[in-house]
Design an enzyme around this catalytic site. Sequence first.
Site, mmCIF file in Angstrom:
data_model
loop_
_atom_site.group_PDB
_atom_site.id
_atom_site.type_symbol
_atom_site.label_atom_id
_atom_site.label_comp_id
_atom_site.label_asym_id
_atom_site.label_seq_id
_atom_site.Cartn_x
_atom_site.Cartn_y
_atom_site.Cartn_z
ATOM 1 N N GLU A 169 -1.145 5.866 -9.374
ATOM 2 C CA GLU A 169 -2.175 6.701 -8.510
ATOM 3 C C GLU A 169 -2.184 8.285 -9.542
ATOM 4 O O GLU A 169 -1.077 8.771 -9.842
ATOM 5 C CB GLU A 169 -1.619 7.262 -6.944
ATOM 6 N N ASP A 188 3.086 5.046 -5.935
ATOM 7 C CA ASP A 188 1.860 6.559 -4.825
ATOM 8 C C ASP A 188 3.248 7.105 -5.420
ATOM 9 O O ASP A 188 4.022 7.947 -4.694
ATOM 10 C CB ASP A 188 1.957 5.836 -4.036
ATOM 11 N N ALA A 220 -11.699 5.073 1.593
ATOM 12 C CA ALA A 220 -13.106 4.750 1.794
ATOM 13 C C ALA A 220 -13.500 3.660 3.048
ATOM 14 O O ALA A 220 -14.576 2.841 2.856
ATOM 15 C CB ALA A 220 -12.650 3.110 0.901
ATOM 16 N N ASP A 236 -8.343 0.693 6.356
ATOM 17 C CA ASP A 236 -7.620 0.761 7.108
ATOM 18 C C ASP A 236 -8.833 1.385 8.377
ATOM 19 O O ASP A 236 -8.783 1.161 9.455
ATOM 20 C CB ASP A 236 -6.319 1.439 6.918
ATOM 21 N N SER A 237 -8.896 2.725 8.396
ATOM 22 C CA SER A 237 -9.445 3.100 9.255
ATOM 23 C C SER A 237 -10.603 1.852 10.600
ATOM 24 O O SER A 237 -10.708 2.361 11.666
ATOM 25 C CB SER A 237 -9.945 4.498 9.245
ATOM 26 N N ASP A 258 0.812 -1.542 -0.275
ATOM 27 C CA ASP A 258 0.088 0.359 -0.058
ATOM 28 C C ASP A 258 0.268 0.800 -0.142
ATOM 29 O O ASP A 258 1.394 1.692 1.013
ATOM 30 C CB ASP A 258 -0.695 -0.485 1.180
#
Length: 311
Positions: free
Chosen positions: A134, A104, A215, A258-259, A82
């Site tokens: 990205e 990224d 998301a 993740d959150s 990630d």
Amino acid sequence: MPYVTSTEMFQKAYAGKYAIGAFNVNNMEIIQGIADAAQELSAPLILQVSAGARKYARHTYLMKLIDAAVEDTGLPICVHLDHGEDFDVCRSCIDGGFTSVMIDGSKHSFEENIAVTKRVVEYAHDHGVAVEGELGKLAGIEDDVNVSAEDASYTRPEEVEEFVARTGVDSLAIAIGTSHGAYKFKPGTKPQLRFDILEQVGARLPGFPIVLHGASSVIPEYVETINAFGGKMPDAVGIPEDMLRQAAAMAVCKINIDSDLRLAMTAGVRKALAEAPAEFDPRKYLAPGRENIKALVAHKIKHVLGCEGKA
Ligand code: G3H
Ligand code: 13P
Ligand code: ZN
């Protein structure tokens, strides 16, 4: 079932108008909670590892834990880097057994982003590994990089075809108003995403898998539990689930979460410790965190991603 890349998962997800969950992993309890839910619901899975996760748990420990998830569940599992920030971290993960990496380059200029992404794609494809690029910049915090709302920028649809053609990436993360972390929208305001941008990107890249970062829905139940048992989180607002379902029915094939995992784990641990203040056996308070992760992931698979039974 061995490790898989995301290529076939995304082809099926695109055609079936659903998305694959890409869940961030940092320790054994998180991996087990996610893997158990996916196994029960026969869902394809992406387990993703950030640079921070590699620093915390260390590459070898995470790989062995993910090996165990592959063996234990029999599911197709993709192991993904990630937010790889440069060529070297991508190469290290490719050499270390990952089946997919994200480079990224969103903080660079368009040309520099193309250059670094193309370099990663060439190395990755030589090793049978898929690459996510990205375009556009999300607000929020990743590792130690904090992008303010003013510095965030939506993806420009007119750039996507050139970026994909010149880099050879296998999937593309775009910025349509989601952001990293638990504080995505001002409390009391109506969350808005730029579905018009997603629509235009989809039209310009037919059949091509799009990725949505930032998301998490920031499920209120977990924030309330954290605050009911000693936490002091400010009001937190995430992406409404109906918007994620809408994105999954469009070109979005990978939804990053993740959150919500962090909130679920923390709610379970805080509640367990508060209810048994004399407890000092870590298994007694980590197990409820793991149960919360499992319930959360099952909910996402069934009601948000739509990938139940697609493994
Ligand atoms: O996008 C960022 C992910 O939530 C990973 O967070 O870099 O703190 O591990 P981290
Ligand atoms: P959240 O912070 O919304 O869970 O986003 C996670 C993510 O995008 C990981 O790359
Ligand atoms: Zn992200």
